[in-house]
Write a protein that holds these residues in place. Structure first.
Motif, PDB file in Angstrom:
ATOM      1  N   CYS A 242       0.192   3.151  14.011  1.00  0.00           N
ATOM      2  CA  CYS A 242      -0.636   2.303  13.146  1.00  0.00           C
ATOM      3  C   CYS A 242       0.184   1.183  12.521  1.00  0.00           C
ATOM      4  O   CYS A 242       1.256   1.428  11.949  1.00  0.00           O
ATOM      5  N   VAL A 243      -0.323  -0.033  12.591  1.00  0.00           N
ATOM      6  CA  VAL A 243       0.391  -1.193  12.056  1.00  0.00           C
ATOM      7  C   VAL A 243       0.083  -1.440  10.585  1.00  0.00           C
ATOM      8  O   VAL A 243       0.650  -2.343   9.974  1.00  0.00           O
ATOM      9  N   ILE A 244      -0.820  -0.654  10.012  1.00  0.00           N
ATOM     10  CA  ILE A 244      -1.163  -0.829   8.595  1.00  0.00           C
ATOM     11  C   ILE A 244      -0.978   0.475   7.824  1.00  0.00           C
ATOM     12  O   ILE A 244      -1.559   0.670   6.751  1.00  0.00           O
ATOM     13  N   SER A 245      -0.164   1.367   8.339  1.00  0.00           N
ATOM     14  CA  SER A 245       0.009   2.680   7.710  1.00  0.00           C
ATOM     15  C   SER A 245       0.550   2.575   6.288  1.00  0.00           C
ATOM     16  O   SER A 245       0.286   3.447   5.464  1.00  0.00           O
ATOM     17  N   GLU A 246       1.288   1.502   5.989  1.00  0.00           N
ATOM     18  CA  GLU A 246       1.858   1.353   4.636  1.00  0.00           C
ATOM     19  C   GLU A 246       0.770   1.226   3.577  1.00  0.00           C
ATOM     20  O   GLU A 246       1.016   1.483   2.389  1.00  0.00           O
ATOM     21  N   PHE A 247      -0.437   0.829   3.992  1.00  0.00           N
ATOM     22  CA  PHE A 247      -1.525   0.670   3.034  1.00  0.00           C
ATOM     23  C   PHE A 247      -2.438   1.897   2.970  1.00  0.00           C
ATOM     24  O   PHE A 247      -3.370   1.936   2.177  1.00  0.00           O
ATOM     25  N   CYS A 248      -2.177   2.890   3.811  1.00  0.00           N
ATOM     26  CA  CYS A 248      -3.108   4.000   4.014  1.00  0.00           C
ATOM     27  C   CYS A 248      -2.799   5.182   3.086  1.00  0.00           C
ATOM     28  O   CYS A 248      -1.651   5.587   2.949  1.00  0.00           O
ATOM     29  N   HIS A 249      -3.834   5.739   2.491  1.00  0.00           N
ATOM     30  CA  HIS A 249      -3.691   6.897   1.612  1.00  0.00           C
ATOM     31  C   HIS A 249      -3.161   8.097   2.382  1.00  0.00           C
ATOM     32  O   HIS A 249      -2.387   8.895   1.849  1.00  0.00           O
ATOM     33  N   LYS A 250      -3.572   8.237   3.626  1.00  0.00           N
ATOM     34  CA  LYS A 250      -3.138   9.375   4.448  1.00  0.00           C
ATOM     35  C   LYS A 250      -1.634   9.319   4.663  1.00  0.00           C
ATOM     36  O   LYS A 250      -0.936  10.351   4.613  1.00  0.00           O
ATOM     37  N   HIS A 251      -1.106   8.121   4.875  1.00  0.00           N
ATOM     38  CA  HIS A 251       0.312   7.930   5.109  1.00  0.00           C
ATOM     39  C   HIS A 251       1.123   8.234   3.846  1.00  0.00           C
ATOM     40  O   HIS A 251       2.245   8.704   3.912  1.00  0.00           O
ATOM     41  N   LYS A 252       0.530   7.970   2.684  1.00  0.00           N
ATOM     42  CA  LYS A 252       1.230   8.128   1.417  1.00  0.00           C
ATOM     43  C   LYS A 252       1.278   9.563   0.922  1.00  0.00           C
ATOM     44  O   LYS A 252       2.000   9.889  -0.004  1.00  0.00           O
TER      45      LYS A 252
END
Length: 253
Positions: A242-252
């Motif tokens: 994912c190229v937007i994982s830094e913005f994702c709640h799941k990633h955090k």
């Protein structure tokens, strides 16, 4: 919600002009803004196309669009009304363009046409009806089971799709967008699957903050998620790609 993820996704997908529905949905929205009025036949076409998106991959439907048009007599309303629904059901199944609800959809097709004809008679045309109130209100009226004008086999997501097919700017709050805008992913929905109203609200906020049309926002997110397309933010997401994982709640988490 950080709006910059949309620019990242757009770049990843090659720019808005490369999006799957750019030439279709975008042209219809621009045509309406330029003053085009859509005929009853075009509204029928938009409704049928919406029905065909139900619980299936559009990548299966798209290659057969011309054959589907021929099956429905290029959406000549009078010819469709004069033809038994089983003809359309069999034709769609033969094209492998059916879905789990295709029998009921085709069985109630003539009833839906009658409902649209009632609205056209009341407002002067279907086009005058769908522009007589906010799109949000029209969707509620056509999808609510208690409404006099409920379209059979069509919930809010499919009615939004129908309206988009006749140039009404909006997003279709289907499973992909409801998952994407959920509390577990990119949005602030109240649960792991955002409600349809939460999707509409968040998309409207993004439209105001970015200046993008709603259909653009929908198409960017949908193409990133949908089966048969990028398939990144799916039920079982490819977070490592994912190229937007830094913005994702799941990633955090």
């Amino acid at each position: 919600m950080n709006k910059h993820f949309l620019d990242i996704l757009e770049d990843y997908l090659g720019g808005v002009e490369s999006l799957e529905n750019y030439g279709d949905l975008g042209k219809k929205v621009l045509d309406r803004k330029a003053g085009k009025e859509f005929s009853f036949d075009e509204h029928l076409k938009g409704m049928v196309y919406a029905l065909l998106t139900n619980q299936t991959q559009w990548s299966r439907i798209e290659p057969n669009i011309e054959k589907i048009n021929e099956l429905f007599f290029n959406f000549n309303t009078e010819k469709v009304k004069a033809t038994d629904y089983l003809y359309f059901e069999k034709g769609l199944r033969d094209l492998k363009c059916g879905n789990i609800s295709i029998h009921k959809q085709m069985e109630t097709l003539h009833e839906n046409i009658k409902t649209m004809e009632k609205l056209a008679a009341k407002y002067g045309s279907m086009d005058k009806y769908v522009t007589s109130k906010s799109a949000y209100f029209i969707v509620k009226e056509l999808s609510n089971n208690n409404s006099e004008y409920k379209l059979k086999c069509m919930g809010e997501a499919l009615v939004w799709e129908y309206l988009r097919n006749v140039g009404i700017d909006g997003v279709k709050p289907d499973t992909h967008l409801r998952r994407f805008f959920s509390s577990d992913r990119m949005g602030n929905g109240s649960s792991p699957l955002a409600t349809e109203d939460e999707v509409i609200e968040q998309a409207n906020q993004l439209a105001k903050s970015t200046g993008k049309e709603l259909w653009e926002i929908d198409d960017i997110i949908w193409e990133y998620c949908a089966d048969g397309y990028e398939e990144i933010c799916t039920d079982d997401p490819l977070c490592e790609e994912c190229v937007i994982s830094e913005f994702c709640h799941k990633h955090k988490k």
